[in-house]
Design an enzyme around this catalytic site. Structure first.
Site, PDB file in Angstrom:
ATOM      1  N   ALA A  12       0.771  -1.251   0.000  1.00  0.00           N
ATOM      2  CA  ALA A  12       0.000   0.000   0.000  1.00  0.00           C
ATOM      3  C   ALA A  12       0.800   1.299   0.000  1.00  0.00           C
ATOM      4  CB  ALA A  12      -0.958   0.012   1.182  1.00  0.00           C
ATOM      5  N   ALA A  13       2.064   1.292   0.447  1.00  0.00           N
ATOM      6  CA  ALA A  13       2.788   2.568   0.571  1.00  0.00           C
ATOM      7  C   ALA A  13       3.134   3.120  -0.811  1.00  0.00           C
ATOM      8  CB  ALA A  13       4.070   2.362   1.375  1.00  0.00           C
ATOM      9  N   PRO A  14       3.072   4.437  -1.010  1.00  0.00           N
ATOM     10  CA  PRO A  14       2.828   5.464  -0.001  1.00  0.00           C
ATOM     11  C   PRO A  14       1.350   5.738   0.299  1.00  0.00           C
ATOM     12  CG  PRO A  14       3.372   6.485  -2.100  1.00  0.00           C
ATOM     13  CD  PRO A  14       3.484   5.000  -2.313  1.00  0.00           C
ATOM     14  N   GLY A  15       0.429   5.096  -0.414  1.00  0.00           N
ATOM     15  CA  GLY A  15      -0.969   5.254  -0.011  1.00  0.00           C
ATOM     16  C   GLY A  15      -1.892   5.788  -1.095  1.00  0.00           C
ATOM     17  N   LYS A  67      -3.382   4.263  -3.594  1.00  0.00           N
ATOM     18  CA  LYS A  67      -4.587   3.443  -3.819  1.00  0.00           C
ATOM     19  C   LYS A  67      -5.392   3.287  -2.526  1.00  0.00           C
ATOM     20  CE  LYS A  67      -2.577   1.706  -7.879  1.00  0.00           C
ATOM     21  NZ  LYS A  67      -1.269   2.350  -7.606  1.00  0.00           N
ATOM     22  N   GLU A 106       1.850  -2.414   4.459  1.00  0.00           N
ATOM     23  CA  GLU A 106       3.136  -2.202   3.777  1.00  0.00           C
ATOM     24  C   GLU A 106       4.206  -2.994   4.519  1.00  0.00           C
ATOM     25  OE1 GLU A 106       4.470  -0.820   0.992  1.00  0.00           O
ATOM     26  OE2 GLU A 106       6.366  -1.484   1.820  1.00  0.00           O
ATOM     27  N   ASP A 164       4.308  -8.992   6.421  1.00  0.00           N
ATOM     28  CA  ASP A 164       4.663  -9.700   5.207  1.00  0.00           C
ATOM     29  C   ASP A 164       3.376 -10.306   4.641  1.00  0.00           C
ATOM     30  OD1 ASP A 164       7.319 -10.984   3.913  1.00  0.00           O
ATOM     31  OD2 ASP A 164       5.609 -12.369   3.772  1.00  0.00           O
ATOM     32  N   ASP A 170      -1.141  -4.245  -5.563  1.00  0.00           N
ATOM     33  CA  ASP A 170      -0.463  -3.324  -6.486  1.00  0.00           C
ATOM     34  C   ASP A 170       1.032  -3.651  -6.320  1.00  0.00           C
ATOM     35  OD1 ASP A 170      -0.125  -1.142  -8.224  1.00  0.00           O
ATOM     36  OD2 ASP A 170       0.170   0.237  -6.547  1.00  0.00           O
ATOM     37  N   CYS A 184       3.054  -1.369 -12.503  1.00  0.00           N
ATOM     38  CA  CYS A 184       3.405  -0.282 -13.426  1.00  0.00           C
ATOM     39  C   CYS A 184       4.547  -0.776 -14.317  1.00  0.00           C
ATOM     40  CB  CYS A 184       3.753   0.997 -12.670  1.00  0.00           C
ATOM     41  SG  CYS A 184       5.066   0.789 -11.487  1.00  0.00           S
TER      42      CYS A 184
HETATM   43  N1  SAM Z   1      -0.069   0.902  -3.900  1.00  0.00           N
HETATM   44  C1  SAM Z   1       0.893   1.961  -3.678  1.00  0.00           C
HETATM   45  C2  SAM Z   1       0.262   3.277  -4.034  1.00  0.00           C
HETATM   46  O1  SAM Z   1      -0.703   3.318  -4.809  1.00  0.00           O
HETATM   47  O2  SAM Z   1       0.700   4.319  -3.482  1.00  0.00           O
HETATM   48  C3  SAM Z   1       2.168   1.709  -4.440  1.00  0.00           C
HETATM   49  C4  SAM Z   1       2.758   0.358  -4.156  1.00  0.00           C
HETATM   50  S1  SAM Z   1       4.290   0.029  -4.897  1.00  0.00           S
HETATM   51  C5  SAM Z   1       3.875  -0.245  -6.536  1.00  0.00           C
HETATM   52  C6  SAM Z   1       4.641  -1.546  -4.296  1.00  0.00           C
HETATM   53  C7  SAM Z   1       4.853  -1.647  -2.797  1.00  0.00           C
HETATM   54  O3  SAM Z   1       5.156  -3.016  -2.493  1.00  0.00           O
HETATM   55  C8  SAM Z   1       6.001  -0.838  -2.271  1.00  0.00           C
HETATM   56  O4  SAM Z   1       5.571   0.003  -1.237  1.00  0.00           O
HETATM   57  C9  SAM Z   1       6.991  -1.866  -1.736  1.00  0.00           C
HETATM   58  O5  SAM Z   1       7.643  -1.444  -0.560  1.00  0.00           O
HETATM   59  C10 SAM Z   1       6.097  -3.054  -1.454  1.00  0.00           C
HETATM   60  N2  SAM Z   1       6.829  -4.339  -1.471  1.00  0.00           N
HETATM   61  C11 SAM Z   1       8.122  -4.573  -1.794  1.00  0.00           C
HETATM   62  N3  SAM Z   1       8.417  -5.881  -1.648  1.00  0.00           N
HETATM   63  C12 SAM Z   1       7.296  -6.484  -1.232  1.00  0.00           C
HETATM   64  C13 SAM Z   1       6.961  -7.820  -0.886  1.00  0.00           C
HETATM   65  N4  SAM Z   1       7.861  -8.792  -0.970  1.00  0.00           N
HETATM   66  N5  SAM Z   1       5.719  -8.067  -0.476  1.00  0.00           N
HETATM   67  C14 SAM Z   1       4.800  -7.098  -0.397  1.00  0.00           C
HETATM   68  N6  SAM Z   1       5.046  -5.820  -0.716  1.00  0.00           N
HETATM   69  C15 SAM Z   1       6.272  -5.515  -1.127  1.00  0.00           C
END
Ligand code: SAM
Length: 413
Positions: free
Chosen positions: A115-118, A120, A138, A165, A182, A235
Site C-alpha cells: 500500500a505505501a505510499p498510499g 490506492k 506495507e 509480510d 499493487d 506499473c
Molecule cells: N499501492 C501503492 C500506491 O498506490 O501508493 C504503491 C505500491 S508500490 C507499486 C509496491 C509496494 O510493495 C512498495 O511500497 C513496496 O515497498 C512493497 N513491497 C516490496 N516488496 C514487497 C513484498 N515482498 N511483499 C509485499 N510488498 C512488497
C-alpha cells in the site's frame, strides 16, 4: 532517453504497442499532472482548489482530474490538509473494478496488500461503501510510516495500517472481500516520469519480479473470501509481470477472470488477460490492471467474536474525549495514555486482528489523556471525526504556509 533495447524487443507484438509512437512519447518527455479530490473534505468543484489552472475530469475516476499545469503542491495548505492526493491518472483504474464488481450498499473488508505510499489506499477510502474496513499494509517498515502519515492526512476512520509480510495474512483465512495487490515491479511504466529508473531495469529483474509477484499472491490468497475479488496491478509493461501472472492465477489458483467495461475513447487496451495503459494511447503513465474472482472454497462469512474485550475508559474520561468528537457511535480505546477512536461496528474484529497483525495505526488517534484533559492529536484535527463544536480559526494562505514551515505567525486579525 535511452529505453532498454531488450525491453523494446520484448514488447513487440503486444496489443496496443507501437514501437515508433511509444519511443516518441518517451522522447518528448511531456509530463502530465493529475490529482484526486478527497470527497470527505471537499465539496467544491476541483477548479475552485486550483485557481488559474484548467481541470479536466479523468474518465475512469469520479474525483480524478488532470491539471493543465503543475502547481507547487508543497506550498499549498490544502494539499497538507488532505483535500486532494497527487496521483498519476492510470493508477486510479482500480476504481473501475470496484464500481463494476461490488455492490455499493454492502460494507466490505478490503486489504491493500502493497500500500505505501498510499495512493490506492486513500482512493479506496473514498470509494468503498460506508462502514467498510480497509487494512492498508506495507511490508517495509519505513514506508509503512509514510503510509500512516498519508492515511492520517486523508482523515477517514475505518482504516488500519499494518506492517506485515504478505504471508502473515494467510492466518486470516477467508476474511477479505477484496484484496488489492499493487505489486512491486520492474517499473518500466514510470520511465517517462523518472528516466533515472531506466538504468535499474534488466530482463533478469523482470523475471525476479514475476516470481516475487506470484509469491505475494500465493501468500495472500488464503485470506481472500471464496467469491471475493483480487485486483492485481503493476506499473510494468513486461508480460511476465502482467498477463502471465493473470494466466498463472487462473491456472494455479483457479481464479475466474472478470472483464471491465471501458468508457469509449479511454485509449486503454484490453489484452484479454488484463488492461494496459500505454502512454502513447492514454493520458497517463504505463499501468496494468486485472480483476479476478476466487472460485474455490466454501462461502461462509468469517465472524469475529469477543475473545478478550479491549479495555475501555471510565465514564468521566469518556465524556472528556467525546466532547472533541463528532456525534455518533464511536469506541474509545485506551492505549497507554493515548486514546484511539475505533468504528463501533468493527471493534471485535479490530481487537482480533490486532492479535494477528502488526498494527502501525488504527482508526483515529484522538490524543493523550492527561489527568482530566485531552491533549488532542494532530490526527484528530485531520480526521472527519473532529466535533464541529471545537473552535476553528481560519488563516490566510500566506499565514498557513508560515505555520506549515514551522515559522512563528500571528493570527491574521
Ligand atoms: N499501492 C501503492 C500506491 O498506490 O501508493 C504503491 C505500491 S508500490 C507499486 C509496491 C509496494 O510493495 C512498495 O511500497 C513496496 O515497498 C512493497 N513491497 C516490496 N516488496 C514487497 C513484498 N515482498 N511483499 C509485499 N510488498 C512488497
Amino acid at each position: 532517453m535511452n529505453l532498454p533495447p531488450a525491453l523494446l524487443t520484448s514488447l513487440i507484438g503486444l496489443p496496443g504497442y507501437e514501437a515508433g509512437a511509444f519511443t516518441a512519447v518517451h522522447e518528448a518527455g511531456a509530463q502530465l499532472t493529475s490529482i484526486r479530490i478527497n470527497p470527505a473534505k471537499v465539496t467544491n468543484e476541483a477548479a475552485a482548489l486550483f485557481p488559474g489552472i484548467n481541470t479536466t475530469p479523468i474518465p475512469w475516476a469520479e474525483k480524478g482530474y488532470y491539471l493543465s499545469e503543475r502547481p507547487s503542491f508543497t506550498f499549498d495548505p490544502l494539499f497538507h490538509a488532505g483535500c486532494y492526493y497527487v496521483q498519476e491518472a492510470s493508477s486510479m483504474l482500480p476504481e473501475l473494478a470496484i464500481r463494476q464488481h461490488t455492490d455499493e450498499a454492502t460494507p466490505l473488508r478490503v486489504l491493500d496488500l502493497c500500500a505505501a505510499p498510499g495512493g490506492k489506499s486513500t482512493h479506496l477510502q473514498s470509494i468503498l461503501p460506508q462502514d467498510s474496513l480497509l487494512v492498508s499494509n506495507e511490508v517495509i517498515r519505513s514506508r509503512a510510516g509514510i503510509l500512516k502519515d498519508n492515511m492520517i492526512k486523508w482523515g477517514s476512520a475505518n482504516v488500519v495500517v499494518t506492517n506485515n509480510d504478505p504471508a502473515d495474512f494467510s492466518r486470516l483465512q477467508h476474511y477479505f472481500d477484496i484484496i488489492l495487490a499493487d505489486a512491486p515491479c520492474s517499473g518500466s511504466g514510470l520511465f517517462r516520469r523518472d528516466p533515472d529508473a531506466i538504468s535499474e531495469w534488466s530482463e533478469n529483474n523482470v523475471q525476479l519480479c514475476s516470481q516475487r509477484q506470484q509469491r505475494i499472491l500465493a501468500d495472500a490468497w488464503p485470506a481472500l473470501k471464496p467469491g471475493g475479488l483480487l485486483i492485481y496491478s503493476t506499473c510494468s509493461y513486461s508480460q511476465p509481470e502482467d498477463e502471465a501472472i493473470v494466466q498463472w492465477m487462473i491456472k494455479e489458483l483457479k481464479a475466474e477472470y472478470l472483464p471491465l467495461q471501458l468508457a469509449a475513447g479511454s485509449g486503454i487496451t484490453d489484452t484479454g488477460h488484463g488492461y494496459r495503459c500505454w502512454p502513447h494511447l492514454v493520458a497517463g503513465e504505463g499501468f496494468f490492471i486485472a480483476c479476478l474472482r476466487k472460485t474455490t472454497g466454501e462461502e461462509n462469512d468469517v465472524i469475529y467474536k469477543w475473545k478478550e474485550k479491549p479495555a475501555t475508559l471510565n465514564k468521566q474520561q469518556a465524556a472528556v474525549v467525546s466532547a472533541w468528537i463528532r456525534e455518533g457511535d464511536h469506541f474509545l480505546l485506551p492505549n497507554e495514555n493515548t486514546i484511539y477512536i475505533w468504528p463501533v461496528n468493527r471493534v471485535a474484529e479490530l481487537a482480533a486482528l490486532r492479535l494477528q497483525l502488526r498494527f502501525v495505526y488504527s482508526g483515529v488517534l484522538a490524543g493523550e489523556l492527561v489527568r482530566d484533559k485531552l491533549i488532542p492529536a494532530h490526527a484528530l484535527a485531520m480526521s472527519t471525526l473532529l466535533s464541529k463544536e471545537v473552535k476553528q480559526y481560519s488563516l490566510s494562505k500566506e499565514t498557513a504556509i508560515q505555520y506549515l514551515q514551522r515559522k512563528e505567525f500571528l493570527p491574521d486579525d
